[in-house]
Design a protein around this motif. Structure first.
Motif, mmCIF file in Angstrom:
data_model
loop_
_atom_site.group_PDB
_atom_site.id
_atom_site.type_symbol
_atom_site.label_atom_id
_atom_site.label_comp_id
_atom_site.label_asym_id
_atom_site.label_seq_id
_atom_site.Cartn_x
_atom_site.Cartn_y
_atom_site.Cartn_z
ATOM 1 N N ASP A 111 0.681 -1.072 0.044
ATOM 2 C CA ASP A 111 0.232 0.080 0.047
ATOM 3 C C ASP A 111 0.841 1.127 -0.063
ATOM 4 O O ASP A 111 1.965 1.118 -0.060
ATOM 5 C CB ASP A 111 -0.882 -0.044 1.179
ATOM 6 C CG ASP A 111 -0.454 -0.035 2.613
ATOM 7 O OD1 ASP A 111 0.765 0.207 2.798
ATOM 8 O OD2 ASP A 111 -0.987 -0.211 3.469
ATOM 9 N N LEU A 112 0.051 2.427 -0.035
ATOM 10 C CA LEU A 112 1.186 3.521 -0.153
ATOM 11 C C LEU A 112 1.917 4.016 1.188
ATOM 12 O O LEU A 112 2.790 4.871 1.109
ATOM 13 C CB LEU A 112 0.182 4.971 -0.631
ATOM 14 C CG LEU A 112 -0.102 4.556 -1.970
ATOM 15 C CD1 LEU A 112 -1.193 6.032 -2.084
ATOM 16 C CD2 LEU A 112 1.055 4.790 -3.024
ATOM 17 N N VAL A 116 3.352 -4.260 3.087
ATOM 18 C CA VAL A 116 3.484 -5.289 2.390
ATOM 19 C C VAL A 116 2.238 -6.038 2.581
ATOM 20 O O VAL A 116 2.097 -6.676 3.547
ATOM 21 C CB VAL A 116 4.650 -6.358 2.289
ATOM 22 C CG1 VAL A 116 4.745 -7.423 1.379
ATOM 23 C CG2 VAL A 116 6.037 -5.609 2.114
ATOM 24 N N LEU A 117 1.491 -6.156 1.295
ATOM 25 C CA LEU A 117 0.207 -6.852 1.354
ATOM 26 C C LEU A 117 0.232 -8.243 0.843
ATOM 27 O O LEU A 117 -0.466 -9.103 1.346
ATOM 28 C CB LEU A 117 -1.033 -6.163 0.581
ATOM 29 C CG LEU A 117 -1.365 -4.709 0.888
ATOM 30 C CD1 LEU A 117 -2.133 -4.022 -0.231
ATOM 31 C CD2 LEU A 117 -1.504 -4.402 2.339
ATOM 32 N N LEU A 135 -8.556 -6.356 -3.484
ATOM 33 C CA LEU A 135 -8.147 -4.912 -3.050
ATOM 34 C C LEU A 135 -9.137 -3.934 -3.328
ATOM 35 O O LEU A 135 -9.897 -4.229 -4.300
ATOM 36 C CB LEU A 135 -6.858 -4.415 -3.869
ATOM 37 C CG LEU A 135 -5.572 -5.260 -4.193
ATOM 38 C CD1 LEU A 135 -4.535 -4.795 -5.135
ATOM 39 C CD2 LEU A 135 -4.950 -5.351 -2.420
ATOM 40 N N SER A 136 -9.162 -2.960 -2.373
ATOM 41 C CA SER A 136 -10.067 -1.849 -2.448
ATOM 42 C C SER A 136 -9.734 -0.766 -3.525
ATOM 43 O O SER A 136 -8.260 -0.999 -3.610
ATOM 44 C CB SER A 136 -10.240 -1.215 -1.097
ATOM 45 O OG SER A 136 -10.626 -1.927 0.093
ATOM 46 N N ILE A 141 1.255 -0.034 -4.568
ATOM 47 C CA ILE A 141 2.809 -0.195 -5.548
ATOM 48 C C ILE A 141 2.934 -1.593 -5.562
ATOM 49 O O ILE A 141 3.081 -2.245 -4.834
ATOM 50 C CB ILE A 141 3.827 0.339 -4.512
ATOM 51 C CG1 ILE A 141 3.600 1.899 -4.245
ATOM 52 C CG2 ILE A 141 5.192 0.174 -4.853
ATOM 53 C CD1 ILE A 141 4.374 2.466 -2.936
ATOM 54 N N MET A 142 3.585 -1.803 -6.876
ATOM 55 C CA MET A 142 3.868 -3.338 -7.104
ATOM 56 C C MET A 142 5.395 -3.131 -7.322
ATOM 57 O O MET A 142 6.001 -2.441 -8.162
ATOM 58 C CB MET A 142 3.362 -3.598 -8.745
ATOM 59 C CG MET A 142 3.540 -5.119 -8.815
ATOM 60 S SD MET A 142 2.670 -6.211 -8.260
ATOM 61 C CE MET A 142 0.955 -6.096 -8.948
#
Length: 154
Positions: A111-112, A116-117, A135-136, A141-142
């Motif tokens: 996420d920003l 780490v998701l 994801l919402s 960021i990948m």
């Protein structure tokens, strides 16, 4: 002076991003000293000095009579527009797809805030898929092999 030093120490714990950061020190007599740091530099504070380690040597900058300090980021190249960026993945609906590569790749979805998701490893020679349907909507960021790419999930 004690509050200033505390603020400087808090800033010193931040990672230095790509490009160069210039630290400008202005002393009570009006003299200004500047030092450039990059992503390989380290800096810390002692009770009397700002210590910058860069290019294999230490530089000492006295804190005595320090009136003001600033940090400014300098870009080493012109920023790219989105049309100039070639990403190693494509977003297709609820899925990120990765073309086959000659070596294994490490992928992290963040996420920003940098949390780490999801982490994923893609074998060399194989295309990869990563489900992003859960994801919402928002900006993410990948990170592919340590290079970060922003994308929007709608």
């Amino acid at each position: 002076m004690r509050l200033t030093l505390t603020a400087l120490i808090a800033i010193s714990s931040l990672a230095v991003s790509a490009g160069q950061t210039v630290i400008s020190l202005t002393y009570g007599d009006g003299q200004t000293r500047e030092v450039s740091i990059d992503e390989t530099s380290k800096f810390t504070f002692s009770a009397r000095y700002l210590i910058v380690y860069s290019d294999g040597k230490n530089q000492l900058f006295p804190l005595e009579n320090l009136k003001k300090y600033t940090f400014r980021q300098e870009q080493t190249a012109l920023p790219l527009t989105y049309a100039d960026i070639e990403t190693p993945f494509a977003i297709n609906g609820d899925e990120a797809t990765f073309a086959a590569a000659d070596r294994a790749r490490s992928v992290a979805l963040c996420d920003l805030q940098g949390r780490v998701l999801l982490r994923h490893e893609i074998e060399g020679g194989q295309p990869g898929r990563l489900s992003i349907g859960h994801l919402s909507p928002g900006v993410y960021i990948m990170a592919v092999d340590g290079v970060n790419y922003k994308f929007a999930k709608r």
